[in-house]
Design an enzyme around this catalytic site. Sequence first.
Site, PDB file in Angstrom:
ATOM      1  CB  SER A 135      -0.893   0.003   1.244  1.00 27.00           C
ATOM      2  OG  SER A 135      -1.584   1.225   1.348  1.00 27.00           O
ATOM      3  CE  LYS A 181      -7.152   3.606   0.041  1.00 34.64           C
ATOM      4  NZ  LYS A 181      -8.323   2.829   0.251  1.00 34.64           N
ATOM      5  NE  ARG A 201      -3.418  -3.602   0.664  1.00 32.89           N
ATOM      6  CZ  ARG A 201      -2.824  -3.522   1.852  1.00 32.89           C
ATOM      7  NH1 ARG A 201      -3.471  -3.814   2.944  1.00 32.89           N
ATOM      8  NH2 ARG A 201      -1.563  -3.134   1.944  1.00 32.89           N
TER       9      ARG A 201
END
Length: 120
Positions: A44, A71, A92
């Site tokens: 991330s 995002k 995720r």
Amino acid sequence: MYADLVALETARPEFITEMSPTQRIVTAMNGDLQKVKHITPMLSLKKTTDAAGIHDFLKHAPNEPVILQRKEDGLTIVGSYDNHRAYEYVTRGNGEIGESCMSACSQISNCLKQSASLTN
């Protein structure tokens, strides 16, 4: 949008609620779902908003292929395919380990069930 919300809540703290994305981040996994280790970590960029942040991120894996996407708040799902057919969808999770959500995604119309062939 997130940066705008942070600015608003900083200027007007009375607008902060417990449901605000600035106040809650869900990383805990559900104990009932099967855990799946990602083949490649789902890293991330955190709250990166400029090119310098992206360059810093890329220094951590200089020889690895990277996909950058804008995002959007929501759930990230990784689809895995064999012979162009989906065989696994995984959240995720924490970036290293996610949770299988195959049964749920099989019911969602915009989860890609079959990938396109890269050859004719």
